[in-house]
Design a protein around this motif. Sequence first.
Motif, PDB file in Angstrom:
ATOM      1  N   PHE A  58     -23.792  38.398  31.380  1.00 58.49           N
ATOM      2  CA  PHE A  58     -24.702  39.229  31.796  1.00 58.49           C
ATOM      3  C   PHE A  58     -25.028  40.334  30.708  1.00 58.49           C
ATOM      4  N   LYS A  59     -23.831  40.780  30.157  1.00 57.82           N
ATOM      5  CA  LYS A  59     -24.116  41.913  29.244  1.00 57.82           C
ATOM      6  C   LYS A  59     -24.596  41.204  27.846  1.00 57.82           C
ATOM      7  N   THR A  60     -24.169  40.008  27.481  1.00 60.03           N
ATOM      8  CA  THR A  60     -24.804  39.339  26.333  1.00 60.03           C
ATOM      9  C   THR A  60     -26.136  39.149  26.386  1.00 60.03           C
ATOM     10  N   SER A  61     -26.473  38.421  27.560  1.00 61.35           N
ATOM     11  CA  SER A  61     -27.889  38.094  27.753  1.00 61.35           C
ATOM     12  C   SER A  61     -29.153  39.540  28.067  1.00 61.35           C
ATOM     13  N   PHE A  62     -28.248  40.565  28.570  1.00 58.84           N
ATOM     14  CA  PHE A  62     -29.090  41.723  28.626  1.00 58.84           C
ATOM     15  C   PHE A  62     -29.465  42.421  27.233  1.00 58.84           C
ATOM     16  N   ILE A  63     -28.435  42.336  26.277  1.00 57.05           N
ATOM     17  CA  ILE A  63     -28.658  42.809  25.103  1.00 57.05           C
ATOM     18  C   ILE A  63     -29.660  42.043  24.257  1.00 57.05           C
ATOM     19  N   THR A  64     -29.695  40.683  24.531  1.00 54.70           N
ATOM     20  CA  THR A  64     -30.741  39.681  23.859  1.00 54.70           C
ATOM     21  C   THR A  64     -31.989  40.131  24.350  1.00 54.70           C
ATOM     22  N   SER A  65     -32.330  40.339  25.775  1.00 49.24           N
ATOM     23  CA  SER A  65     -33.681  40.670  26.151  1.00 49.24           C
ATOM     24  C   SER A  65     -34.035  41.860  25.684  1.00 49.24           C
ATOM     25  N   ILE A  66     -33.246  42.766  25.712  1.00 47.33           N
ATOM     26  CA  ILE A  66     -33.666  44.235  25.368  1.00 47.33           C
ATOM     27  C   ILE A  66     -33.998  44.134  23.921  1.00 47.33           C
ATOM     28  N   LEU A  67     -33.343  43.559  23.004  1.00 46.97           N
ATOM     29  CA  LEU A  67     -33.698  43.540  21.532  1.00 46.97           C
ATOM     30  C   LEU A  67     -34.827  42.797  21.269  1.00 46.97           C
ATOM     31  N   VAL A  68     -35.172  41.474  21.905  1.00 49.81           N
ATOM     32  CA  VAL A  68     -36.152  40.753  21.964  1.00 49.81           C
ATOM     33  C   VAL A  68     -37.308  41.474  22.253  1.00 49.81           C
ATOM     34  N   PHE A 207     -38.281  27.899  27.315  1.00 51.79           N
ATOM     35  CA  PHE A 207     -38.421  27.091  26.185  1.00 51.79           C
ATOM     36  C   PHE A 207     -38.141  27.116  24.713  1.00 51.79           C
ATOM     37  N   MET A 208     -37.956  28.518  24.805  1.00 48.64           N
ATOM     38  CA  MET A 208     -37.644  29.173  23.313  1.00 48.64           C
ATOM     39  C   MET A 208     -36.031  29.467  23.199  1.00 48.64           C
ATOM     40  N   THR A 209     -35.325  29.521  24.092  1.00 49.92           N
ATOM     41  CA  THR A 209     -33.925  29.555  23.997  1.00 49.92           C
ATOM     42  C   THR A 209     -33.310  28.372  23.743  1.00 49.92           C
ATOM     43  N   GLY A 210     -31.815  28.191  23.438  1.00 49.81           N
ATOM     44  CA  GLY A 210     -31.056  27.350  23.193  1.00 49.81           C
ATOM     45  C   GLY A 210     -29.664  27.602  23.314  1.00 49.81           C
ATOM     46  N   PRO A 211     -28.881  26.818  22.713  1.00 48.11           N
ATOM     47  CA  PRO A 211     -27.116  26.886  22.989  1.00 48.11           C
ATOM     48  C   PRO A 211     -26.706  28.251  22.515  1.00 48.11           C
ATOM     49  N   GLY A 212     -26.114  28.884  23.332  1.00 48.67           N
ATOM     50  CA  GLY A 212     -25.697  30.150  23.023  1.00 48.67           C
ATOM     51  C   GLY A 212     -26.612  31.399  22.941  1.00 48.67           C
ATOM     52  N   VAL A 213     -27.739  31.183  23.213  1.00 51.46           N
ATOM     53  CA  VAL A 213     -28.745  32.250  23.085  1.00 51.46           C
ATOM     54  C   VAL A 213     -29.768  31.929  24.716  1.00 51.46           C
ATOM     55  N   SER A 214     -29.598  33.169  25.302  1.00 58.86           N
ATOM     56  CA  SER A 214     -29.943  33.182  26.648  1.00 58.86           C
ATOM     57  C   SER A 214     -30.580  34.588  26.916  1.00 58.86           C
ATOM     58  N   THR A 215     -31.582  34.608  27.692  1.00 57.05           N
ATOM     59  CA  THR A 215     -32.496  36.075  28.143  1.00 57.05           C
ATOM     60  C   THR A 215     -31.824  36.345  29.479  1.00 57.05           C
ATOM     61  N   PHE A 216     -31.718  37.564  29.841  1.00 55.98           N
ATOM     62  CA  PHE A 216     -31.218  38.007  31.058  1.00 55.98           C
ATOM     63  C   PHE A 216     -31.806  37.114  32.264  1.00 55.98           C
ATOM     64  N   PRO A 217     -33.297  37.044  32.518  1.00 55.02           N
ATOM     65  CA  PRO A 217     -33.655  36.268  33.744  1.00 55.02           C
ATOM     66  C   PRO A 217     -33.149  35.083  33.688  1.00 55.02           C
ATOM     67  N   ILE A 218     -32.895  34.190  32.663  1.00 61.33           N
ATOM     68  CA  ILE A 218     -32.586  32.890  32.552  1.00 61.33           C
ATOM     69  C   ILE A 218     -31.255  32.821  33.123  1.00 61.33           C
ATOM     70  N   GLN A 219     -30.307  33.779  32.703  1.00 66.62           N
ATOM     71  CA  GLN A 219     -28.879  33.872  32.728  1.00 66.62           C
ATOM     72  C   GLN A 219     -28.629  34.032  34.099  1.00 66.62           C
ATOM     73  N   MET A 220     -29.633  34.821  34.860  1.00 69.55           N
ATOM     74  CA  MET A 220     -29.579  35.008  36.417  1.00 69.55           C
ATOM     75  C   MET A 220     -29.653  33.726  37.032  1.00 69.55           C
ATOM     76  N   LEU A 221     -30.869  32.982  36.585  1.00 65.01           N
ATOM     77  CA  LEU A 221     -31.155  31.509  37.278  1.00 65.01           C
ATOM     78  C   LEU A 221     -29.712  30.667  37.112  1.00 65.01           C
ATOM     79  N   LEU A 222     -29.341  30.798  36.068  1.00 62.88           N
ATOM     80  CA  LEU A 222     -27.911  29.787  35.713  1.00 62.88           C
ATOM     81  C   LEU A 222     -26.859  30.365  36.648  1.00 62.88           C
ATOM     82  N   TYR A 223     -26.740  31.599  36.832  1.00 63.27           N
ATOM     83  CA  TYR A 223     -25.829  32.201  37.781  1.00 63.27           C
ATOM     84  C   TYR A 223     -25.950  31.565  39.105  1.00 63.27           C
ATOM     85  N   VAL A 224     -27.143  31.728  39.638  1.00 63.42           N
ATOM     86  CA  VAL A 224     -27.375  31.211  41.068  1.00 63.42           C
ATOM     87  C   VAL A 224     -26.972  30.025  41.249  1.00 63.42           C
TER      88      VAL A 224
END
Length: 262
Positions: A58-68, A207-224
């Motif tokens: 969550f922390k990693t993907s949150f930082i990615t989403s903020i920066l992007v 569609f734009m993410t890949g291995p090791g790169v995920s945004t916060f909303p997508i990470q939420m879906l994966l967690y569920v």
Amino acid sequence: MQEKNRGLGLFTLLIYLFLLGPLVIIAFASFEPGSALKFPPQGISFKWYQHIFEVTMFKTSFITSILVSLAGNLLALLLGLPAAYALSRFQFRGKETLNAIFISPVLIPGIVLGFTMLKYVIITYHLPIYAALLLGHTVIMLPFIIRVIASSLTNFDFAVEEASLSLGGGRLKTFFTVVLPNIKSGIIAAVLIAFLESFNNVDISVFMTGPGVSTFPIQMLLYVENNFDPTVAAISVLLMLFTAVLMFVIERLMGFSYFTKR
């Protein structure tokens, strides 16, 4: 007449219950002390709010989403501000066509746009994942930047700009010292709205993410998919509060911008 007003009030109440009911349920369920999502909750606990900050993904993907979102917002602003000014200020051939092109990312379904960008941006041109993600988010933010700033420019009296030009101010100097200060509230509102659209986006990001790169909303879906605890409900409550605060700021800015032009 009273029966008609009573019926309208009841109908309005039902609409609000339909819209806000799920949000209220999620908010209450986020305080469930157990390990499974339940409503009504069996008690009150904030441990799942604490758990959010303990999950590394969550922390990693949150930082990615903020920066992007921030970087894409900057690019969209650099492109959208002069575009909105040109579309509002000048009359030229192809203006309506150009305006339609700028707005098209909102009209095209997100899945179609995301798949198209995957096909050409990543597969055909082999753009790195972070660059492709940034490009995709810039594209979806651009229409919001242009529309909100253009709306703010409709309240701007361009005679003030003409007066500055007639008094010897160059066009570039006039733009930065006269036009921009008068529409700064609209610019801030456009940036905030575009940020919300980017941060919460799933259609393009998936569609734009890949291995090791995920945004916060997508990470939420994966967690569920792998967990059924109230963590995502707690995240949803925090995001709702964050969105409500930003929308309140936007509303105040747009209202201030309107009344200062009257």
